[in-house]
Design a protein around this motif. Structure first.
Motif: not given
Length: 421
Positions: A263-266, A312-318
Protein backbone atom coordinates in the motif's frame (compact mmCIF):
# COMPACT_ATOMS: atom_id res chain seq x y z
CA UNK A 1 17.77 48.86 -20.92
CA UNK A 2 14.14 47.83 -20.46
CA UNK A 3 15.07 44.18 -20.69
CA UNK A 4 17.67 44.61 -17.94
CA UNK A 5 15.15 46.43 -15.79
CA UNK A 6 12.57 43.67 -16.30
CA UNK A 7 15.16 41.01 -15.50
CA UNK A 8 16.16 42.75 -12.28
CA UNK A 9 12.47 43.11 -11.33
CA UNK A 10 11.84 39.40 -12.01
CA UNK A 11 14.80 38.38 -9.88
CA UNK A 12 13.68 40.60 -7.00
CA UNK A 13 10.16 39.17 -7.22
CA UNK A 14 11.49 35.61 -7.19
CA UNK A 15 13.67 36.37 -4.14
CA UNK A 16 10.56 37.52 -2.30
CA UNK A 17 8.73 34.39 -3.40
CA UNK A 18 11.56 32.17 -2.14
CA UNK A 19 11.05 33.59 1.33
CA UNK A 20 7.34 32.73 1.20
CA UNK A 21 8.19 29.34 -0.31
CA UNK A 22 10.71 28.58 2.46
CA UNK A 23 8.23 29.60 5.16
CA UNK A 24 5.50 27.47 3.56
CA UNK A 25 7.84 24.47 3.28
CA UNK A 26 8.78 24.76 6.95
CA UNK A 27 5.15 25.11 8.00
CA UNK A 28 4.07 22.12 5.89
CA UNK A 29 6.78 19.88 7.33
CA UNK A 30 5.53 20.87 10.78
CA UNK A 31 1.95 20.14 9.63
CA UNK A 32 2.98 16.66 8.45
CA UNK A 33 4.83 15.94 11.69
CA UNK A 34 1.82 16.93 13.80
CA UNK A 35 -0.58 15.08 11.48
CA UNK A 36 1.01 11.78 12.50
CA UNK A 37 1.94 12.71 16.07
CA UNK A 38 -1.51 13.98 17.10
CA UNK A 39 -3.12 10.63 16.27
CA UNK A 40 -0.39 8.79 18.19
CA UNK A 41 -0.75 11.14 21.15
CA UNK A 42 -4.49 10.49 21.20
CA UNK A 43 -3.80 6.75 21.55
CA UNK A 44 -1.99 7.46 24.82
CA UNK A 45 -5.16 9.08 26.17
CA UNK A 46 -7.98 6.89 24.79
CA UNK A 47 -8.65 3.86 22.61
CA UNK A 48 -12.20 4.92 21.77
CA UNK A 49 -12.28 5.08 17.93
CA UNK A 50 -14.98 7.76 17.94
CA UNK A 51 -13.00 9.97 20.32
CA UNK A 52 -9.93 9.64 18.11
CA UNK A 53 -11.84 10.28 14.88
CA UNK A 54 -13.33 13.46 16.36
CA UNK A 55 -9.83 15.01 16.43
CA UNK A 56 -9.57 14.87 12.64
CA UNK A 57 -13.15 16.07 12.22
CA UNK A 58 -12.57 19.04 14.53
CA UNK A 59 -9.40 20.02 12.66
CA UNK A 60 -11.25 20.14 9.33
CA UNK A 61 -14.34 21.87 10.73
CA UNK A 62 -12.92 25.41 10.25
CA UNK A 63 -12.63 24.75 6.50
CA UNK A 64 -16.41 24.40 6.32
CA UNK A 65 -17.32 27.10 8.85
CA UNK A 66 -14.62 29.73 8.52
CA UNK A 67 -12.97 29.48 5.11
CA UNK A 68 -15.02 32.27 3.49
CA UNK A 69 -14.71 34.65 6.48
CA UNK A 70 -10.95 33.96 6.57
CA UNK A 71 -10.70 34.69 2.86
CA UNK A 72 -12.57 37.95 3.42
CA UNK A 73 -10.16 38.83 6.21
CA UNK A 74 -7.26 38.24 3.79
CA UNK A 75 -8.69 41.00 1.57
CA UNK A 76 -9.11 43.48 4.44
CA UNK A 77 -5.93 43.05 6.48
CA UNK A 78 -2.33 42.93 5.30
CA UNK A 79 -1.70 39.38 4.15
CA UNK A 80 1.83 39.12 5.50
CA UNK A 81 0.60 40.11 8.97
CA UNK A 82 -2.07 37.40 8.76
CA UNK A 83 0.56 34.80 7.82
CA UNK A 84 2.67 35.87 10.78
CA UNK A 85 -0.37 35.58 13.06
CA UNK A 86 -1.19 32.08 11.82
CA UNK A 87 2.42 30.92 12.24
CA UNK A 88 2.69 32.42 15.73
CA UNK A 89 -0.60 30.82 16.79
CA UNK A 90 0.51 27.37 15.66
CA UNK A 91 3.95 27.77 17.23
CA UNK A 92 2.42 28.62 20.61
CA UNK A 93 -0.26 25.89 20.36
CA UNK A 94 2.24 23.14 19.49
CA UNK A 95 4.55 24.38 22.25
CA UNK A 96 1.77 24.25 24.85
CA UNK A 97 0.89 20.71 23.79
CA UNK A 98 4.55 19.65 23.94
CA UNK A 99 4.82 21.03 27.46
CA UNK A 100 1.61 19.31 28.52
CA UNK A 101 2.71 15.94 27.14
CA UNK A 102 6.17 16.28 28.70
CA UNK A 103 4.66 16.93 32.13
CA UNK A 104 1.73 14.52 31.80
CA UNK A 105 -0.93 17.24 32.02
CA UNK A 106 -2.93 16.58 28.86
CA UNK A 107 -6.60 15.63 28.50
CA UNK A 108 -8.35 14.54 25.31
CA UNK A 109 -10.43 17.75 25.44
CA UNK A 110 -7.18 19.70 25.22
CA UNK A 111 -6.36 17.85 21.99
CA UNK A 112 -9.78 18.79 20.62
CA UNK A 113 -9.27 22.44 21.46
CA UNK A 114 -5.80 22.61 19.97
CA UNK A 115 -6.91 20.65 16.88
CA UNK A 116 -9.57 23.30 16.28
CA UNK A 117 -7.05 26.11 16.82
CA UNK A 118 -4.65 24.45 14.37
CA UNK A 119 -7.49 24.10 11.87
CA UNK A 120 -8.41 27.78 12.17
CA UNK A 121 -4.76 28.81 11.75
CA UNK A 122 -4.32 26.47 8.77
CA UNK A 123 -7.45 27.87 7.11
CA UNK A 124 -6.17 31.41 7.62
CA UNK A 125 -2.65 30.55 6.40
CA UNK A 126 -3.65 28.61 3.28
CA UNK A 127 -6.27 31.11 2.11
CA UNK A 128 -3.94 34.03 2.73
CA UNK A 129 -0.80 32.53 1.20
CA UNK A 130 -2.60 31.61 -2.04
CA UNK A 131 -3.93 35.18 -2.27
CA UNK A 132 -0.46 36.62 -1.60
CA UNK A 133 1.42 34.85 -4.41
CA UNK A 134 0.11 36.94 -7.36
CA UNK A 135 1.14 40.10 -5.53
CA UNK A 136 4.71 38.86 -5.02
CA UNK A 137 5.68 37.38 -8.39
CA UNK A 138 5.38 38.69 -11.93
CA UNK A 139 2.42 37.42 -13.96
CA UNK A 140 4.57 35.15 -16.13
CA UNK A 141 6.04 33.56 -12.97
CA UNK A 142 2.66 32.47 -11.58
CA UNK A 143 2.70 28.90 -12.96
CA UNK A 144 6.23 28.28 -11.74
CA UNK A 145 5.49 29.71 -8.28
CA UNK A 146 2.22 27.80 -7.85
CA UNK A 147 3.90 24.60 -9.01
CA UNK A 148 6.66 24.98 -6.43
CA UNK A 149 4.14 25.56 -3.63
CA UNK A 150 1.91 22.63 -4.61
CA UNK A 151 4.86 20.25 -4.97
CA UNK A 152 6.26 21.38 -1.61
CA UNK A 153 2.89 20.78 0.03
CA UNK A 154 2.77 17.22 -1.32
CA UNK A 155 6.40 16.46 -0.45
CA UNK A 156 6.21 17.85 3.08
CA UNK A 157 2.82 16.40 4.00
CA UNK A 158 3.20 12.99 2.33
CA UNK A 159 6.90 12.16 2.34
CA UNK A 160 8.76 14.11 5.01
CA UNK A 161 6.37 15.11 7.77
CA UNK A 162 4.45 11.94 8.78
CA UNK A 163 7.46 9.55 8.96
CA UNK A 164 9.45 12.18 10.84
CA UNK A 165 6.56 12.71 13.25
CA UNK A 166 6.25 8.98 13.93
CA UNK A 167 10.00 8.65 14.48
CA UNK A 168 10.16 11.59 16.88
CA UNK A 169 7.15 10.24 18.79
CA UNK A 170 8.98 6.94 19.27
CA UNK A 171 11.86 8.87 20.88
CA UNK A 172 9.66 10.95 23.18
CA UNK A 173 5.95 11.70 23.22
CA UNK A 174 6.50 15.45 23.36
CA UNK A 175 9.33 15.54 20.78
CA UNK A 176 7.25 15.93 17.56
CA UNK A 177 5.21 18.76 19.08
CA UNK A 178 8.35 20.58 20.20
CA UNK A 179 9.73 20.09 16.67
CA UNK A 180 6.49 21.38 15.15
CA UNK A 181 6.53 24.43 17.40
CA UNK A 182 10.10 25.19 16.31
CA UNK A 183 9.11 24.72 12.64
CA UNK A 184 6.29 27.24 12.91
CA UNK A 185 8.62 29.64 14.74
CA UNK A 186 11.13 29.41 11.88
CA UNK A 187 8.32 30.11 9.40
CA UNK A 188 7.37 33.15 11.48
CA UNK A 189 10.95 34.47 11.32
CA UNK A 190 10.99 33.99 7.53
CA UNK A 191 7.73 35.93 7.30
CA UNK A 192 9.46 38.95 8.80
CA UNK A 193 11.63 39.05 5.68
CA UNK A 194 8.56 39.84 3.57
CA UNK A 195 7.46 43.48 3.29
CA UNK A 196 4.22 44.61 4.89
CA UNK A 197 1.84 46.61 2.71
CA UNK A 198 -0.92 49.07 3.50
CA UNK A 199 -3.94 48.46 1.30
CA UNK A 200 -6.91 50.70 0.76
CA UNK A 201 -9.67 51.64 -1.69
CA UNK A 202 -8.26 53.00 -4.92
CA UNK A 203 -10.41 56.15 -4.92
CA UNK A 204 -10.34 56.99 -1.22
CA UNK A 205 -13.96 55.90 -0.76
CA UNK A 206 -15.24 54.68 2.59
CA UNK A 207 -14.24 51.04 3.17
CA UNK A 208 -16.93 48.36 3.09
CA UNK A 209 -18.01 46.55 6.23
CA UNK A 210 -16.86 42.97 6.75
CA UNK A 211 -20.26 41.56 5.75
CA UNK A 212 -20.36 43.74 2.63
CA UNK A 213 -16.93 42.42 1.60
CA UNK A 214 -18.02 38.85 2.30
CA UNK A 215 -21.14 39.22 0.16
CA UNK A 216 -19.08 40.88 -2.57
CA UNK A 217 -16.74 37.88 -2.56
CA UNK A 218 -19.63 35.46 -3.00
CA UNK A 219 -21.04 37.58 -5.86
CA UNK A 220 -17.58 37.74 -7.40
CA UNK A 221 -17.60 33.95 -7.62
CA UNK A 222 -21.19 33.41 -8.72
CA UNK A 223 -20.87 36.16 -11.35
CA UNK A 224 -18.08 34.40 -13.24
CA UNK A 225 -19.05 31.46 -15.44
CA UNK A 226 -15.38 30.60 -15.89
CA UNK A 227 -14.77 30.40 -12.13
CA UNK A 228 -17.89 28.27 -11.72
CA UNK A 229 -16.67 25.95 -14.49
CA UNK A 230 -13.23 25.69 -12.84
CA UNK A 231 -14.88 24.98 -9.49
CA UNK A 232 -17.03 22.30 -11.12
CA UNK A 233 -13.90 20.73 -12.59
CA UNK A 234 -12.16 20.59 -9.22
CA UNK A 235 -15.29 19.76 -7.26
CA UNK A 236 -16.00 16.73 -9.44
CA UNK A 237 -12.28 15.92 -9.37
CA UNK A 238 -12.24 15.94 -5.57
CA UNK A 239 -15.44 13.90 -5.45
CA UNK A 240 -14.02 11.23 -7.78
CA UNK A 241 -10.63 11.23 -6.03
CA UNK A 242 -12.25 10.76 -2.62
CA UNK A 243 -14.48 8.00 -4.00
CA UNK A 244 -11.52 6.11 -5.48
CA UNK A 245 -8.46 6.91 -3.36
CA UNK A 246 -10.35 6.00 -0.18
CA UNK A 247 -10.55 2.46 -1.62
CA UNK A 248 -6.89 2.09 -2.61
CA UNK A 249 -5.92 0.19 0.55
CA UNK A 250 -8.78 -2.30 0.10
CA UNK A 251 -7.94 -2.65 -3.59
CA UNK A 252 -4.30 -3.47 -2.85
CA UNK A 253 -5.00 -5.99 -0.09
CA UNK A 254 -8.27 -7.60 -1.20
CA UNK A 255 -8.54 -7.33 -4.98
CA UNK A 256 -4.84 -7.58 -5.81
CA UNK A 257 -4.03 -9.89 -2.89
CA UNK A 258 -0.83 -7.96 -2.13
CA UNK A 259 0.81 -7.51 1.25
CA UNK A 260 -0.31 -4.45 3.25
CA UNK A 261 3.22 -3.05 2.90
CA UNK A 262 2.59 -2.64 -0.85
CA UNK A 263 0.00 0.00 0.00
CA UNK A 264 2.90 2.33 0.80
CA UNK A 265 4.45 1.66 -2.63
CA UNK A 266 1.21 2.56 -4.37
CA UNK A 267 0.83 5.80 -2.41
CA UNK A 268 4.48 6.64 -3.03
CA UNK A 269 3.86 6.39 -6.78
CA UNK A 270 1.08 8.95 -6.57
CA UNK A 271 3.16 11.27 -4.40
CA UNK A 272 6.17 11.08 -6.75
CA UNK A 273 3.97 11.88 -9.75
CA UNK A 274 2.39 14.81 -7.91
CA UNK A 275 5.80 16.22 -6.92
CA UNK A 276 7.06 15.98 -10.51
CA UNK A 277 3.88 17.66 -11.71
CA UNK A 278 4.42 20.47 -9.23
CA UNK A 279 7.99 21.14 -10.32
CA UNK A 280 7.57 20.58 -14.07
CA UNK A 281 3.86 21.06 -14.70
CA UNK A 282 4.36 24.68 -15.76
CA UNK A 283 6.78 23.55 -18.48
CA UNK A 284 4.49 20.78 -19.68
CA UNK A 285 1.52 23.15 -19.65
CA UNK A 286 3.49 25.64 -21.75
CA UNK A 287 3.37 23.26 -24.72
CA UNK A 288 -0.39 23.75 -25.02
CA UNK A 289 -2.67 26.69 -24.21
CA UNK A 290 -4.44 26.74 -20.80
CA UNK A 291 -7.86 25.52 -21.99
CA UNK A 292 -6.30 22.66 -23.94
CA UNK A 293 -4.16 21.68 -20.94
CA UNK A 294 -7.21 21.56 -18.67
CA UNK A 295 -8.96 19.22 -21.12
CA UNK A 296 -6.14 16.77 -21.84
CA UNK A 297 -5.10 16.49 -18.19
CA UNK A 298 -8.71 15.71 -17.22
CA UNK A 299 -9.01 13.03 -19.93
CA UNK A 300 -5.65 11.43 -19.07
CA UNK A 301 -6.57 11.44 -15.37
CA UNK A 302 -9.82 9.67 -16.28
CA UNK A 303 -8.00 7.00 -18.29
CA UNK A 304 -5.50 6.46 -15.46
CA UNK A 305 -8.32 6.23 -12.90
CA UNK A 306 -10.22 3.65 -14.96
CA UNK A 307 -6.96 1.77 -15.52
CA UNK A 308 -6.46 1.41 -11.77
CA UNK A 309 -9.68 -0.61 -11.70
CA UNK A 310 -8.29 -2.93 -14.39
CA UNK A 311 -4.69 -3.64 -13.30
CA UNK A 312 -3.74 -6.84 -11.54
CA UNK A 313 -0.48 -5.82 -9.81
CA UNK A 314 0.54 -3.26 -7.20
CA UNK A 315 3.45 -2.09 -9.38
CA UNK A 316 1.12 -1.27 -12.29
CA UNK A 317 -1.27 0.43 -9.91
CA UNK A 318 1.60 2.54 -8.52
CA UNK A 319 2.61 3.56 -12.07
CA UNK A 320 -0.95 4.67 -12.86
CA UNK A 321 -1.15 6.54 -9.57
CA UNK A 322 2.06 8.34 -10.55
CA UNK A 323 0.60 9.27 -13.95
CA UNK A 324 -2.60 10.48 -12.34
CA UNK A 325 -0.68 12.47 -9.72
CA UNK A 326 1.42 14.12 -12.43
CA UNK A 327 -1.45 15.25 -14.66
CA UNK A 328 -3.66 16.33 -11.76
CA UNK A 329 -0.85 18.45 -10.31
CA UNK A 330 -0.10 19.92 -13.75
CA UNK A 331 -3.77 20.80 -14.05
CA UNK A 332 -3.75 22.35 -10.57
CA UNK A 333 -0.76 24.55 -11.45
CA UNK A 334 -2.48 25.86 -14.58
CA UNK A 335 -5.86 26.29 -12.88
CA UNK A 336 -4.51 28.05 -9.78
CA UNK A 337 -2.68 30.56 -11.98
CA UNK A 338 -5.75 31.08 -14.18
CA UNK A 339 -7.91 31.62 -11.10
CA UNK A 340 -5.46 34.24 -9.81
CA UNK A 341 -5.69 36.09 -13.13
CA UNK A 342 -9.48 35.96 -13.19
CA UNK A 343 -9.98 37.44 -9.72
CA UNK A 344 -9.08 41.08 -8.93
CA UNK A 345 -6.35 41.30 -6.27
CA UNK A 346 -8.64 43.14 -3.84
CA UNK A 347 -11.06 40.16 -3.90
CA UNK A 348 -8.60 37.29 -4.29
CA UNK A 349 -8.80 36.01 -0.72
CA UNK A 350 -12.58 35.79 -0.37
CA UNK A 351 -13.41 34.59 -3.88
CA UNK A 352 -10.73 31.89 -3.62
CA UNK A 353 -12.18 30.89 -0.25
CA UNK A 354 -15.65 30.43 -1.78
CA UNK A 355 -14.06 28.37 -4.55
CA UNK A 356 -12.16 26.17 -2.07
CA UNK A 357 -15.15 25.66 0.23
CA UNK A 358 -17.28 24.30 -2.61
CA UNK A 359 -14.54 22.29 -4.30
CA UNK A 360 -13.21 20.77 -1.07
CA UNK A 361 -16.66 20.03 0.33
CA UNK A 362 -17.27 17.56 -2.49
CA UNK A 363 -14.66 15.22 -0.98
CA UNK A 364 -16.92 14.20 1.90
CA UNK A 365 -19.72 13.20 -0.49
CA UNK A 366 -17.26 11.37 -2.73
CA UNK A 367 -15.95 9.15 0.05
CA UNK A 368 -19.50 8.04 0.90
CA UNK A 369 -20.42 7.41 -2.75
CA UNK A 370 -17.26 5.39 -3.32
CA UNK A 371 -18.05 3.13 -0.39
CA UNK A 372 -21.64 2.59 -1.55
CA UNK A 373 -20.56 1.76 -5.12
CA UNK A 374 -17.83 -0.62 -3.95
CA UNK A 375 -20.21 -2.42 -1.60
CA UNK A 376 -22.93 -2.90 -4.21
CA UNK A 377 -20.94 -3.28 -7.45
CA UNK A 378 -17.41 -4.29 -6.46
CA UNK A 379 -14.10 -2.57 -5.76
CA UNK A 380 -13.28 -1.83 -9.40
CA UNK A 381 -16.49 -0.02 -10.27
CA UNK A 382 -15.80 3.30 -8.49
CA UNK A 383 -12.62 3.54 -10.60
CA UNK A 384 -14.47 2.70 -13.84
CA UNK A 385 -17.29 5.18 -13.15
CA UNK A 386 -14.95 7.90 -11.88
CA UNK A 387 -12.68 7.50 -14.89
CA UNK A 388 -15.61 7.71 -17.31
CA UNK A 389 -16.85 10.89 -15.61
CA UNK A 390 -13.42 12.49 -16.05
CA UNK A 391 -13.15 11.52 -19.73
CA UNK A 392 -16.52 13.17 -20.44
CA UNK A 393 -16.08 16.12 -18.08
CA UNK A 394 -13.07 17.74 -19.77
CA UNK A 395 -14.62 18.22 -23.23
CA UNK A 396 -17.97 19.29 -21.70
CA UNK A 397 -16.40 22.04 -19.57
CA UNK A 398 -14.30 23.23 -22.52
CA UNK A 399 -17.37 25.18 -23.60
CA UNK A 400 -16.65 27.61 -20.73
CA UNK A 401 -12.89 26.99 -20.43
CA UNK A 402 -11.89 27.28 -24.07
CA UNK A 403 -8.66 29.01 -25.03
CA UNK A 404 -10.63 31.83 -26.66
CA UNK A 405 -12.72 32.46 -23.54
CA UNK A 406 -9.66 32.36 -21.30
CA UNK A 407 -7.77 34.81 -23.51
CA UNK A 408 -10.75 37.17 -23.52
CA UNK A 409 -11.22 36.97 -19.74
CA UNK A 410 -7.57 37.54 -18.77
CA UNK A 411 -6.23 40.48 -20.80
CA UNK A 412 -4.86 42.11 -17.65
CA UNK A 413 -5.25 42.07 -13.88
CA UNK A 414 -6.82 44.70 -11.66
CA UNK A 415 -4.70 45.68 -8.69
CA UNK A 416 -5.05 48.00 -5.74
CA UNK A 417 -2.41 50.59 -4.87
CA UNK A 418 0.10 49.04 -2.49
CA UNK A 419 2.55 50.97 -0.35
CA UNK A 420 5.46 48.96 1.05
CA UNK A 421 6.84 49.71 4.49
Amino acid sequence: MTDLTDLASDRAAWRRFRRLWSATATSNVADGVLMAATQLAALTLTRDPVAIAVITAVQYLPWLLLSIPMGTLADRVDRVLLLRTASATRAVGAGVLALGLATGHVHIVMLYGLAFVFGVAETLYDNTSSALVPGIVADHQLERANGRLLATYTLANSFVGPPLGSGLFALAVAAPFAFGSAGYAVALVLMFLLPVSRRGPADGRKPNTFLQDLREGIRGFTGSRMLIALCALFGVGNLVSAATYSLVSLTVVERLGAAPAMFGLVLAGGAVGACLGGFYGDRVGAFTRPGTTLVWTTVVSGLATAGIGLVDSAAAMSALMALDGFVVMTQSVIAASLRARLIPDRMLGRVTAVFRTLATGASALGAVLGGVLAKNLGLSWPFYIGGAIFVVLGPVLYRWLSNAHIAAATPGKETDPVELT
